[in-house]
Design an enzyme around this catalytic site. Structure first.
Site, PDB file in Angstrom:
ATOM      1  N   GLU A  91       0.826  -1.204   0.000  1.00  0.00           N
ATOM      2  CA  GLU A  91       0.000   0.000   0.000  1.00  0.00           C
ATOM      3  C   GLU A  91       0.863   1.258   0.000  1.00  0.00           C
ATOM      4  O   GLU A  91       0.541   2.248  -0.669  1.00  0.00           O
ATOM      5  CB  GLU A  91      -0.935  -0.016   1.204  1.00  0.00           C
ATOM      6  CG  GLU A  91      -1.997  -1.104   1.101  1.00  0.00           C
ATOM      7  CD  GLU A  91      -2.890  -1.188   2.320  1.00  0.00           C
ATOM      8  OE1 GLU A  91      -4.116  -1.077   2.152  1.00  0.00           O
ATOM      9  OE2 GLU A  91      -2.365  -1.345   3.436  1.00  0.00           O
ATOM     10  N   GLU A 147      -4.016  -9.684   3.224  1.00  0.00           N
ATOM     11  CA  GLU A 147      -4.844  -9.521   4.410  1.00  0.00           C
ATOM     12  C   GLU A 147      -6.000 -10.513   4.471  1.00  0.00           C
ATOM     13  O   GLU A 147      -6.386 -10.967   5.563  1.00  0.00           O
ATOM     14  CB  GLU A 147      -5.382  -8.083   4.476  1.00  0.00           C
ATOM     15  CG  GLU A 147      -4.363  -7.043   4.921  1.00  0.00           C
ATOM     16  CD  GLU A 147      -3.489  -6.526   3.790  1.00  0.00           C
ATOM     17  OE1 GLU A 147      -2.749  -5.569   4.003  1.00  0.00           O
ATOM     18  OE2 GLU A 147      -3.550  -7.106   2.670  1.00  0.00           O
TER      19      GLU A 147
END
Length: 258
Positions: free
Chosen positions: A111, A131
């Site tokens: 990210e 995730e």
């Protein structure tokens, strides 16, 4: 300013920020988050610094994301206002940031890379938003940025499986700008030198137009760009006069950044 989990160095007009937790694959705990936010705040406020390079210490990891040994952020209030790594929610600044990705960029590390303007990766780099495999979601902007970068269907295939990508795959998909054999930092600094050869006022205006325009229909963006703050500063700057003058005189421009 002193830091425990990052280092900050300046080389001319370039600020190099290094996540310095190699023993934890440069995963970020709460204090590292705060330090990165402060480092990027300082970079943005320093008129003498035109480009930032973000990297990780050691050859194995750029950033493994959130340190799972630390408390998990349960809302945006548990992160700096500028987001994960002090950068993922930093939407207004116009100075360019280059990610030099050495090794893994997982979860929040990916990210962070997606939040940078240019990504240079070593051949051993690997990217993923894993995730979903640990009962979480990529809330640091990954689920929002990746579809914008590579298209919805391709992004869904990665986000819903947590599949890992190589540097070469990242280059093919378009979120990596260059793949180098080993020294991603050296390559990122080369990109930085190319950027600082240009007027910083023009660079900042270009970045603001590109990012702001993504959120508007083309016709509206064409009109709105004239009012963007970075564009107005560029048009009113000494650099706007220096560029054409240097071109006419067949000399190297002397950019002032004002």
């Amino acid at each position: 300013m002193t830091y425990a989990f990052i280092t900050v160095a300046q080389a001319g007009r370039v600020t190099v920020v290094t996540i310095n937790r190699p023993e934890a694959h440069n995963a970020l705990n709460a204090q590292a988050q705060v330090e990165l936010a402060r480092a990027f705040d300082a970079f943005e406020a320093d008129d003498e610094q035109w480009v930032a390079v973000l990297t990780g210490a050691g050859p194995k990891a750029f950033c493994a994301g959130h340190d799972l040994k630390s408390p998990m952020p349960l809302s945006s209030a548990d992160l700096p206002p500028s987001g994960f790594g002090g950068i993922t929610s930093r939407l207004q600044p116009t100075k360019p940031v280059i990610a030099a990705v050495n090794g893994i960029a997982m979860g929040g590390g990916f990210e962070i890379a997606l939040a940078c303007d240019i990504v240079v990766a070593a051949q051993n780099a690997a990217f993923a938003l894993p995730e979903v495999r640990v009962g979480l979601a990529a809330l640091g902007g990954g689920v929002l940025r990746l579809p914008r970068e590579i298209g919805l269907k391709r992004a869904m295939g990665l986000m819903l499986t947590g599949r890992r990508l190589s540097a070469a795959e990242g280059l093919a998909l378009g979120f990596v700008n260059e793949v180098v054999e080993t020294d991603a930092l050296a390559a990122a600094l080369r990109w930085a030198e190319e950027i600082i050869a240009c007027s910083p006022m023009s660079v900042r205006a270009t970045k603001q137009i590109a990012l702001q325009g993504l959120n508007e229909p083309l016709a509206a963006a064409l009109e709105a760009q004239w009012a963007y703050p970075a564009v107005r500063r560029m048009l009113d700057s000494e650099d706007a006069a220096e560029g054409p003058a240097a071109f006419a005189a067949k000399r190297k421009p002397d950019w002032k950044g004002r």
